[in-house]
Design a protein around this motif. Structure first.
Motif, mmCIF file in Angstrom:
data_model
loop_
_atom_site.group_PDB
_atom_site.id
_atom_site.type_symbol
_atom_site.label_atom_id
_atom_site.label_comp_id
_atom_site.label_asym_id
_atom_site.label_seq_id
_atom_site.Cartn_x
_atom_site.Cartn_y
_atom_site.Cartn_z
ATOM 1 N N ALA A 8 18.167 1.424 0.425
ATOM 2 C CA ALA A 8 17.258 0.694 1.325
ATOM 3 C C ALA A 8 15.924 1.413 1.450
ATOM 4 N N TRP A 9 15.946 2.751 1.514
ATOM 5 C CA TRP A 9 14.718 3.553 1.572
ATOM 6 C C TRP A 9 13.862 3.297 0.329
ATOM 7 N N GLU A 10 14.499 3.309 -0.825
ATOM 8 C CA GLU A 10 13.775 3.076 -2.076
ATOM 9 C C GLU A 10 13.229 1.652 -2.143
ATOM 10 N N ARG A 11 14.026 0.667 -1.713
ATOM 11 C CA ARG A 11 13.551 -0.729 -1.714
ATOM 12 C C ARG A 11 12.391 -0.905 -0.750
ATOM 13 N N LEU A 12 12.464 -0.263 0.414
ATOM 14 C CA LEU A 12 11.374 -0.352 1.388
ATOM 15 C C LEU A 12 10.081 0.196 0.801
ATOM 16 N N GLN A 31 4.761 -0.903 -1.522
ATOM 17 C CA GLN A 31 3.803 -0.690 -2.614
ATOM 18 C C GLN A 31 3.360 -2.029 -3.215
ATOM 19 N N LYS A 32 4.291 -2.934 -3.430
ATOM 20 C CA LYS A 32 3.953 -4.246 -3.987
ATOM 21 C C LYS A 32 3.096 -5.051 -3.016
ATOM 22 N N LEU A 33 3.427 -5.003 -1.725
ATOM 23 C CA LEU A 33 2.639 -5.738 -0.726
ATOM 24 C C LEU A 33 1.215 -5.192 -0.631
ATOM 25 N N LYS A 88 -8.493 2.993 2.169
ATOM 26 C CA LYS A 88 -7.393 2.149 1.718
ATOM 27 C C LYS A 88 -6.055 2.843 2.010
ATOM 28 N N ALA A 89 -5.138 2.104 2.597
ATOM 29 C CA ALA A 89 -3.825 2.655 2.946
ATOM 30 C C ALA A 89 -2.934 2.727 1.716
ATOM 31 N N GLU A 90 -2.093 3.733 1.695
ATOM 32 C CA GLU A 90 -1.102 3.888 0.645
ATOM 33 C C GLU A 90 0.286 3.862 1.269
#
Length: 189
Positions: A71-75, A80-82, A125-127
């Motif tokens: 779940a951490w990795e998916r989050l 990143q995609k968003l 820009k946020a990362e």
């Protein structure tokens, strides 16, 4: 996309929500009004824990740890995609995050006496690390001393706390963390 700038005297006229929730909402996620407007954290009550009992069952703990790490990795991957599609900004001087096409001018940056910077936010820009910060902890390897000492801190590994916790509970850690954890590194002690 155009958005009016929030002025300092308007800062209480708008709801403040966690940045990841706002980012998902702007991307079209179905976020309930309770979470979005009333800031009620989403959690399970202690009475209804889904039937999971944490009584030392190692197999169950391994499963929980692996699901948590996944779940951490998916989050982090999802955020990143968003961020590739939806703009988000973070202030260089404080922890303020703004999700949307323009920052705001509410003067919340440097309002405390101990802060040297006082004035408008300096947006960048946020990362992913700005929205989902990885709290780092030391990673003790089998060949490290029982108590880590200051003299060897350049040789010790570290990892995000979530990764370390899940690893200790039996989860398989993705190889991208091995370098950070210095899995095969040697200590001088």
């Amino acid at each position: 996309m155009s958005q009016s700038i929030i002025k300092h005297d308007q800062r209480f006229d708008f709801d403040r929500v966690p940045a990841v929730v706002e980012l998902c909402y702007q991307a079209g996620a179905d976020v309930s009004d309770e979470v979005l407007h009333n800031h009620i954290p989403v959690s399970n009550s202690s009475k209804d824990d889904g039937g999971v009992t944490f009584s030392g069952l190692s197999e169950e703990m391994n499963l929980v740890a692996q699901r948590t790490l996944d779940a951490w990795e998916r989050l982090r991957t999802g955020v990143q995609k968003l961020l590739l599609v939806y703009p988000a900004k973070v202030c260089e001087h404080c922890s303020e995050v703004h999700v949307g096409p323009s920052g705001h001018k509410a003067r919340l940056c440097g309002v405390f006496k101990f802060e040297s910077w006082r004035g408008s936010h300096m947006w960048k820009k946020a990362e992913v690390d700005d929205l989902v910060p990885p709290k780092l902890v030391w990673h003790r390897r089998p060949h490290d001393p029982p108590v880590l000492v200051d003299g060897g801190r350049g040789f010790y590994g570290h990892a995000p706390a979530v990764v370390e916790l899940c690893m200790q509970a039996g989860a398989r850690v993705p190889s991208k963390y091995f370098c950070m954890m210095k899995v095969h590194g040697l200590t001088t002690i």
